[in-house]
Scaffold this motif. Sequence first.
Motif, PDB file in Angstrom:
ATOM      1  N   LYS A 218      39.822  30.280  22.055  1.00  0.00           N
ATOM      2  CA  LYS A 218      41.082  29.583  21.762  1.00  0.00           C
ATOM      3  C   LYS A 218      42.246  30.501  22.154  1.00  0.00           C
ATOM      4  CE  LYS A 218      39.100  26.934  18.000  1.00  0.00           C
ATOM      5  NZ  LYS A 218      38.817  26.882  16.568  1.00  0.00           N
ATOM      6  N   ASN A 219      43.328  29.883  22.607  1.00  0.00           N
ATOM      7  CA  ASN A 219      44.564  30.618  22.926  1.00  0.00           C
ATOM      8  C   ASN A 219      44.393  31.713  23.973  1.00  0.00           C
ATOM      9  OD1 ASN A 219      45.903  29.118  20.866  1.00  0.00           O
ATOM     10  ND2 ASN A 219      44.981  30.511  19.362  1.00  0.00           N
ATOM     11  N   VAL A 220      43.560  31.467  24.971  1.00  0.00           N
ATOM     12  CA  VAL A 220      43.436  32.433  26.063  1.00  0.00           C
ATOM     13  C   VAL A 220      44.472  32.080  27.131  1.00  0.00           C
ATOM     14  CG1 VAL A 220      41.929  33.317  27.898  1.00  0.00           C
ATOM     15  CG2 VAL A 220      40.984  32.787  25.644  1.00  0.00           C
ATOM     16  N   THR A 221      45.198  33.084  27.581  1.00  0.00           N
ATOM     17  CA  THR A 221      46.253  32.831  28.576  1.00  0.00           C
ATOM     18  C   THR A 221      46.055  33.722  29.804  1.00  0.00           C
ATOM     19  OG1 THR A 221      47.721  34.574  27.797  1.00  0.00           O
ATOM     20  CG2 THR A 221      47.875  32.431  26.673  1.00  0.00           C
ATOM     21  N   PHE A 222      46.903  33.470  30.818  1.00  0.00           N
ATOM     22  CA  PHE A 222      46.839  34.285  32.029  1.00  0.00           C
ATOM     23  C   PHE A 222      47.176  35.741  31.709  1.00  0.00           C
ATOM     24  CE2 PHE A 222      47.563  35.693  36.335  1.00  0.00           C
ATOM     25  CZ  PHE A 222      46.716  34.876  37.083  1.00  0.00           C
ATOM     26  N   ALA A 223      47.950  35.963  30.642  1.00  0.00           N
ATOM     27  CA  ALA A 223      48.289  37.334  30.237  1.00  0.00           C
ATOM     28  C   ALA A 223      47.024  38.085  29.811  1.00  0.00           C
ATOM     29  CB  ALA A 223      49.301  37.327  29.093  1.00  0.00           C
ATOM     30  N   ASP A 224      46.074  37.374  29.166  1.00  0.00           N
ATOM     31  CA  ASP A 224      44.801  38.006  28.772  1.00  0.00           C
ATOM     32  C   ASP A 224      44.017  38.412  30.015  1.00  0.00           C
ATOM     33  OD1 ASP A 224      45.088  37.644  25.931  1.00  0.00           O
ATOM     34  OD2 ASP A 224      44.753  35.511  26.292  1.00  0.00           O
ATOM     35  N   LEU A 225      44.006  37.497  31.015  1.00  0.00           N
ATOM     36  CA  LEU A 225      43.323  37.790  32.275  1.00  0.00           C
ATOM     37  C   LEU A 225      43.920  39.054  32.919  1.00  0.00           C
ATOM     38  CD1 LEU A 225      42.698  35.211  35.142  1.00  0.00           C
ATOM     39  CD2 LEU A 225      43.725  37.403  35.594  1.00  0.00           C
ATOM     40  N   LYS A 226      45.248  39.086  33.002  1.00  0.00           N
ATOM     41  CA  LYS A 226      45.910  40.223  33.646  1.00  0.00           C
ATOM     42  C   LYS A 226      45.632  41.529  32.898  1.00  0.00           C
ATOM     43  CE  LYS A 226      50.141  39.985  35.405  1.00  0.00           C
ATOM     44  NZ  LYS A 226      51.587  39.687  35.515  1.00  0.00           N
ATOM     45  N   GLY A 227      45.770  41.467  31.586  1.00  0.00           N
ATOM     46  CA  GLY A 227      45.557  42.676  30.776  1.00  0.00           C
ATOM     47  C   GLY A 227      44.141  43.206  30.923  1.00  0.00           C
ATOM     48  N   THR A 228      43.166  42.276  30.870  1.00  0.00           N
ATOM     49  CA  THR A 228      41.756  42.674  30.959  1.00  0.00           C
ATOM     50  C   THR A 228      41.449  43.311  32.304  1.00  0.00           C
ATOM     51  OG1 THR A 228      41.149  40.819  29.531  1.00  0.00           O
ATOM     52  CG2 THR A 228      39.381  41.818  30.824  1.00  0.00           C
ATOM     53  N   LEU A 229      41.886  42.655  33.396  1.00  0.00           N
ATOM     54  CA  LEU A 229      41.540  43.145  34.729  1.00  0.00           C
ATOM     55  C   LEU A 229      42.341  44.408  35.089  1.00  0.00           C
ATOM     56  CD1 LEU A 229      41.024  39.774  36.631  1.00  0.00           C
ATOM     57  CD2 LEU A 229      39.306  41.306  35.639  1.00  0.00           C
ATOM     58  N   ALA A 230      43.557  44.536  34.539  1.00  0.00           N
ATOM     59  CA  ALA A 230      44.323  45.768  34.770  1.00  0.00           C
ATOM     60  C   ALA A 230      43.623  46.946  34.101  1.00  0.00           C
ATOM     61  CB  ALA A 230      45.742  45.619  34.225  1.00  0.00           C
ATOM     62  N   GLN A 231      43.089  46.698  32.893  1.00  0.00           N
ATOM     63  CA  GLN A 231      42.372  47.759  32.188  1.00  0.00           C
ATOM     64  C   GLN A 231      41.092  48.128  32.947  1.00  0.00           C
ATOM     65  OE1 GLN A 231      43.573  49.475  29.556  1.00  0.00           O
ATOM     66  NE2 GLN A 231      41.816  50.809  29.999  1.00  0.00           N
ATOM     67  N   PHE A 232      40.399  47.100  33.449  1.00  0.00           N
ATOM     68  CA  PHE A 232      39.191  47.343  34.257  1.00  0.00           C
ATOM     69  C   PHE A 232      39.520  48.230  35.457  1.00  0.00           C
ATOM     70  CE2 PHE A 232      37.139  45.838  38.232  1.00  0.00           C
ATOM     71  CZ  PHE A 232      35.903  46.439  38.058  1.00  0.00           C
ATOM     72  N   ALA A 233      40.634  47.903  36.156  1.00  0.00           N
ATOM     73  CA  ALA A 233      41.012  48.666  37.358  1.00  0.00           C
ATOM     74  C   ALA A 233      41.297  50.127  37.015  1.00  0.00           C
ATOM     75  CB  ALA A 233      42.232  48.025  38.017  1.00  0.00           C
ATOM     76  N   LYS A 234      41.966  50.361  35.893  1.00  0.00           N
ATOM     77  CA  LYS A 234      42.262  51.741  35.467  1.00  0.00           C
ATOM     78  C   LYS A 234      40.971  52.498  35.162  1.00  0.00           C
ATOM     79  CE  LYS A 234      46.707  50.966  33.099  1.00  0.00           C
ATOM     80  NZ  LYS A 234      47.665  51.431  34.100  1.00  0.00           N
ATOM     81  N   GLU A 301      41.932  21.194  25.527  1.00  0.00           N
ATOM     82  CA  GLU A 301      43.180  21.367  24.765  1.00  0.00           C
ATOM     83  C   GLU A 301      43.018  22.502  23.761  1.00  0.00           C
ATOM     84  OE1 GLU A 301      46.117  19.697  25.099  1.00  0.00           O
ATOM     85  OE2 GLU A 301      45.226  18.732  26.860  1.00  0.00           O
ATOM     86  N   GLU A 302      41.795  22.605  23.222  1.00  0.00           N
ATOM     87  CA  GLU A 302      41.550  23.605  22.177  1.00  0.00           C
ATOM     88  C   GLU A 302      41.116  24.949  22.774  1.00  0.00           C
ATOM     89  OE1 GLU A 302      38.558  22.369  19.420  1.00  0.00           O
ATOM     90  OE2 GLU A 302      39.057  23.939  17.954  1.00  0.00           O
ATOM     91  N   TYR A 303      40.304  24.867  23.827  1.00  0.00           N
ATOM     92  CA  TYR A 303      39.767  26.094  24.431  1.00  0.00           C
ATOM     93  C   TYR A 303      40.285  26.293  25.840  1.00  0.00           C
ATOM     94  CZ  TYR A 303      36.375  26.707  20.671  1.00  0.00           C
ATOM     95  OH  TYR A 303      35.784  26.938  19.466  1.00  0.00           O
ATOM     96  N   GLN A 304      40.561  27.539  26.178  1.00  0.00           N
ATOM     97  CA  GLN A 304      40.908  27.897  27.551  1.00  0.00           C
ATOM     98  C   GLN A 304      40.013  29.078  27.950  1.00  0.00           C
ATOM     99  OE1 GLN A 304      43.466  28.299  25.049  1.00  0.00           O
ATOM    100  NE2 GLN A 304      43.677  26.061  25.139  1.00  0.00           N
ATOM    101  N   GLY A 305      40.050  29.367  29.224  1.00  0.00           N
ATOM    102  CA  GLY A 305      39.230  30.507  29.648  1.00  0.00           C
ATOM    103  C   GLY A 305      39.747  31.088  30.934  1.00  0.00           C
ATOM    104  N   PHE A 306      39.288  32.300  31.213  1.00  0.00           N
ATOM    105  CA  PHE A 306      39.545  32.853  32.546  1.00  0.00           C
ATOM    106  C   PHE A 306      38.241  33.371  33.128  1.00  0.00           C
ATOM    107  CE2 PHE A 306      40.598  36.566  29.793  1.00  0.00           C
ATOM    108  CZ  PHE A 306      39.824  37.565  30.375  1.00  0.00           C
ATOM    109  N   ALA A 307      38.213  33.418  34.461  1.00  0.00           N
ATOM    110  CA  ALA A 307      36.995  33.831  35.157  1.00  0.00           C
ATOM    111  C   ALA A 307      37.390  34.753  36.300  1.00  0.00           C
ATOM    112  CB  ALA A 307      36.247  32.613  35.694  1.00  0.00           C
ATOM    113  N   PHE A 308      36.441  35.607  36.673  1.00  0.00           N
ATOM    114  CA  PHE A 308      36.697  36.470  37.823  1.00  0.00           C
ATOM    115  C   PHE A 308      35.383  36.759  38.530  1.00  0.00           C
ATOM    116  CE2 PHE A 308      35.076  40.119  35.500  1.00  0.00           C
ATOM    117  CZ  PHE A 308      35.438  39.859  34.186  1.00  0.00           C
ATOM    118  N   GLY A 309      35.498  37.076  39.811  1.00  0.00           N
ATOM    119  CA  GLY A 309      34.306  37.410  40.591  1.00  0.00           C
ATOM    120  C   GLY A 309      34.570  38.670  41.390  1.00  0.00           C
TER     121      GLY A 309
END
Length: 339
Positions: A218-234, A301-309
């Motif tokens: 619930k409440n997953v946004t593009f900001a979560d995607l960015k934060g997660t992948l930026a941390q991965f890159a570091k 409406e209730e759930y969102q998600g992000f994905a990466f490859g």
Amino acid sequence: MKEKLNRIVEEATSRIESSDKLDVLNDIRVAYLGKKGELTSVLKGMKDVLPEDRPKVGQLVNDARKAIEDKLEEKKAAFEKKVREDRIKAETIDVTLPGHKPVSGHKHPNTIALDDVERIFIGMGYEVVEGPEIEYDYYNFEALNIPANHPAKDEQDTFYINSDIVLRTQTSSVQVHEMEKGKLPIRMIAPGRVFRSDEVDATHSPSFNQIEGLVIDKNVTFADLKGTLAQFAKDMFGEATKVRFRPHHFPFTEPSAEMDVSCFKCGGSGCRFCKGEGWIEILGCGMVHPRVLEMRDIDSEEYQGFAFGIGLERIALLKYEIDDMRLLYENDVRFLSQF
Ligand SMILES: [Zn+2]
């Protein structure tokens, strides 16, 4: 009688002295002390001795037996000592000799890179899951919002086993299997082999490895995607690494992006490694398309998600500065032993 015994003892002693093997000692023991031995035959002759002399003669025979037995034991001990000494001599280790270095195997650069990626995402609470390499066309395409006749199906140059079954072209199919389990939230990565009918060259192979990532909550946004992948890159390329996102298109995410990392060679100023760009493309990502969620009966409406490859080989090539992907598959020990 006494003389006869003395002669027997003398003769036995000299034979024992001159013996050169343990076996010979046994023969001598049998010849003198055995059932049919010389000393035994003397004892047998006791019946001809006067009864009053018997104890004395018996004593003499016992003395003779003891003398021969002692001599045998002494010689046997000498033999054994020699055998021991010879063995110790033969087993002597020259500690000054140079040692033999054992040749030990080690991990393939792909495996080292995968271990790094897994470690980083497990550290963020992700689960590592696997899916089938031979996949239904439906899981590989349709369930990911790639309907029949969609141009992406041609682009990917799929290996078909029959009209329904393919060698998976992307690990994204594992997303569908995870969503089908019906357990939310999902936080997973799925590393694995994928197949496309590409010609082999420095950057292409018909079989390579991807790492799929999926988060649904619930409440997953593009900001979560960015934060997660930026941390991965570091974590993957160094603390100073910056990231940027460029708009892109994937059928199963909306919006979609490609992520670049600042060149970890020149820090972004431009060099041969990043072809003067200062940035290096490392993965594709986006917010899970609502249609993909709805197909799995997840309320978008209730759930969102992000994905990466992530292309695993791409990470390995970058991290170890390898300029030809073919090196990763040829298993040339001269190449592999560098890692
Ligand atoms: Zn650079």
